[in-house]
Design an enzyme around this catalytic site. Structure first.
Site, PDB file in Angstrom:
ATOM      1  N   GLU A   1       4.174 -26.952  26.608  1.00 19.70           N
ATOM      2  CA  GLU A   1       4.205 -26.278  28.005  1.00 19.70           C
ATOM      3  C   GLU A   1       5.351 -25.344  28.366  1.00 19.70           C
ATOM      4  OE1 GLU A   1       3.031 -28.974  31.181  1.00 19.70           O
ATOM      5  OE2 GLU A   1       1.080 -29.411  30.322  1.00 19.70           O
TER       6      GLU A   1
ATOM      7  N   GLU B   1      -3.899 -32.005  25.576  1.00 16.83           N
ATOM      8  CA  GLU B   1      -3.719 -32.801  26.848  1.00 16.83           C
ATOM      9  C   GLU B   1      -4.957 -32.632  27.583  1.00 16.83           C
ATOM     10  OE1 GLU B   1       0.124 -32.965  28.804  1.00 16.83           O
ATOM     11  OE2 GLU B   1       1.260 -32.608  26.917  1.00 16.83           O
TER      12      GLU B   1
END
Ligand code: AHR
Length: 488
Positions: A172, A294
């Site tokens: 991220e 994810e």
């Protein structure tokens, strides 16, 4: 509902890695959930709790991502090697500000993978780590020759290098991994990935930090700038009851909460389709994989638990939404070649929950065990038209089906999203001869039922009666249920 499975029309392999998992240093996932230390009263092998490992082995987990998540960009691998009592402590600032003693580090992670029979996927630190730190970690783990780093590994108890195929270059990077802009990340990616050297027989499969949900600009920038230097791009897409601000409760929901989550589950496929279409313009041969490392349902934490620990319960709603998402990954099998549900134990949509020495299997665990026949199966074409459920103008298919074939056996997974109506299903099996059919069903009396430490089998699989005659498979699929049928 009637469906036709065209047995001879194969649609490519469903990578086993789509059934991957994720374990982060977050809440009680690693500590207590998986690792209790050698001196614990909880039965363990080299610190890994035996009950949890044994249960997880049943899932034949193909790949495990570690150490994060957000934690990865705050993690310094040198803190997690060597004599445990000398390992430095750190504050886990991302997750509850708890003190992390680094007792679970590189050697322990590979030990866990070995006990589980799973392949490791390590996410490196770009946000707060150096290029040298990342390159050294890879040499430490994978070099077989005579080098100071390989010798340090030997001194710490591991003679032979480990096999490491998957390596993520940060997590991220648009958020907790450094709040970067896409072009800046691309430059960093090019620099860091230059030093990811393959010391073993197999080249390392590099995974670039990809977009969040529908961030098209991130993917476009990556494809313009690093397509020649990566094997995979990650995608993170969580599902909520409504949205990030209104995640909802994992167990206290009504009919609206049920259908609202089902509608949001469809967002994963929209995101995959969007990023796939961008990637296709630069990589029409689909060489670069989309790695959904994810995904899963993210609800409010269980009342009374640490908000930074992301501990939530799990119901039939999680089962059905997971099957919808897995079926979407199957449909995109030529681009989506890995996915990792978040997370394995005690965090978000977990397989297992623990409380001290107690352990319970969640409904999602049962689904993953039931669906494992799809791993590395050849997807088979299936024609069907499902009724749709109208939820505030959004159309949700009532039934979702997927089929694959492996070693002469056909696996068919099917779910009924409806809370009110059972469904009679008839599937014509064209061009295939199957002599026997076995089926398992997962359903519950109430939509909010969950497995607790006192009542661990409230939502548990049971046999489902199906009939197979003249190439027609017939079954009755109860409301809010998921089934997996195996034909041989
Ligand atoms: O899975 C929980 C967190 O969600 C991860 O650490 C992060 O990558 C994501 O935002």
């Amino acid at each position: 509902m009637k469906a036709i499975i065209n047995t001879s029309r194969k649609q490519g392999k469903i990578s086993k890695y789509i059934y991957g998992q994720f374990a982060e240093h977050l809440g009680r996932c690693i500590y207590e959930g998986l690792y209790v230390g050698e001196d614990s009263d909880i039965p363990n092998k080299n610190g890994m709790r035996t009950d949890v490992v044994n249960a997880l082995r049943e899932l034949e987990i193909p790949v495990l991502r570690w150490p994060g998540g957000c934690f990865a960009d705050d993690y310094h691998w040198r803190d997690g090697i060597g004599e445990k009592s000398k390992r430095p402590y750190m504050v886990n600032t991302n997750w509850g500000g708890v003190v992390e003693n680094n007792h679970f580090g590189t050697h322990e992670f590979f030990e866990l993978c070995e006990q589980l029979g799973t392949e490791p996927y390590i996410c490196g630190n770009v946000g707060s780590g150096s290029v040298k730190e990342m390159r050294d970690w890879i040499e430490y783990m994978t070099f077989d020759g005579d080098s100071p780093l390989a010798n340090e590994r030997r001194k710490n108890g591991r003679e032979k290098p480990w096999k490491l195929k998957f390596f993520g270059v940060g997590n991220e990077n648009w958020g907790c991994g450094g709040n970067m802009r896409p072009l800046y990340y691309c430059d960093l990616y090019r620099r860091y990935s230059t030093f990811i050297r393959s010391y073993g027989d197999e080249p390392i499969f590099r995974i670039a930090g990809g977009p969040n949900a529908d961030d098209a600009e991130w993917t476009e920038t990556l494809m313009q700038n690093i397509a020649n230097a990566t094997e995979g791009i990650s995608l993170h897409n969580y599902t909520y009851e409504t949205d990030w601000e209104n995640k909802g409760s994992s167990t206290c929901f009504d009919k609206n909460g049920w259908y609202s989550l089902m509608a949001d589950s469809g967002r994963v496929e929209s995101a995959v389709t969007l990023h796939e279409s961008i990637m296709d313009r630069y990589d029409p041969e689909r060489k670069i994989a989309l790695i959904v490392d994810e995904w899963g349902n993210w609800f409010d934490v269980e009342p009374g638990t640490n908000p930074g620990f992301l501990y939530q319960q799990n119901t039939m709603r999680d089962v059905i939404s997971a099957m919808l998402v897995l079926h979407a990954f199957h449909r995109h099998n030529d681009r989506v070649r890995m996915a990792n549900i978040a997370q394995m134990v005690n965090v978000l949509q977990a397989m297992i929950l623990t409380d001290g020495e107690k352990m319970v299997l969640t409904p999602t665990y049962h689904l993953f065990r039931m669906m494992k026949g799809h791993m590395d199966g050849e997807r088979v074409d299936i024609d069907y038209a499902s009724d749709e459920i109208d939820f505030g103008g959004k159309k949700i298919p009532k039934i979702s089906v997927s089929a694959s074939e492996k070693d002469g056996a056909m696996t068919i997974s099917i779910c009924n999203v409806s809370l009110d109506e059972d469904e009679s299903v008839e599937i014509e099996l064209r061009d295939g001869v199957y002599l026997s059919a076995g089926a398992e069903l997962l359903t519950a009396v109430n939509m909010n039922d969950c497995n607790t430490f006192d009542a661990p089998d409230t939502v548990a699989p049971r046999a489902l009666d199906v009939s197979l005659s003249d190439g027609i498979l017939s079954l009755k699929l109860p409301k809010m249920s998921a089934a997996v049928i195996t034909l041989k």
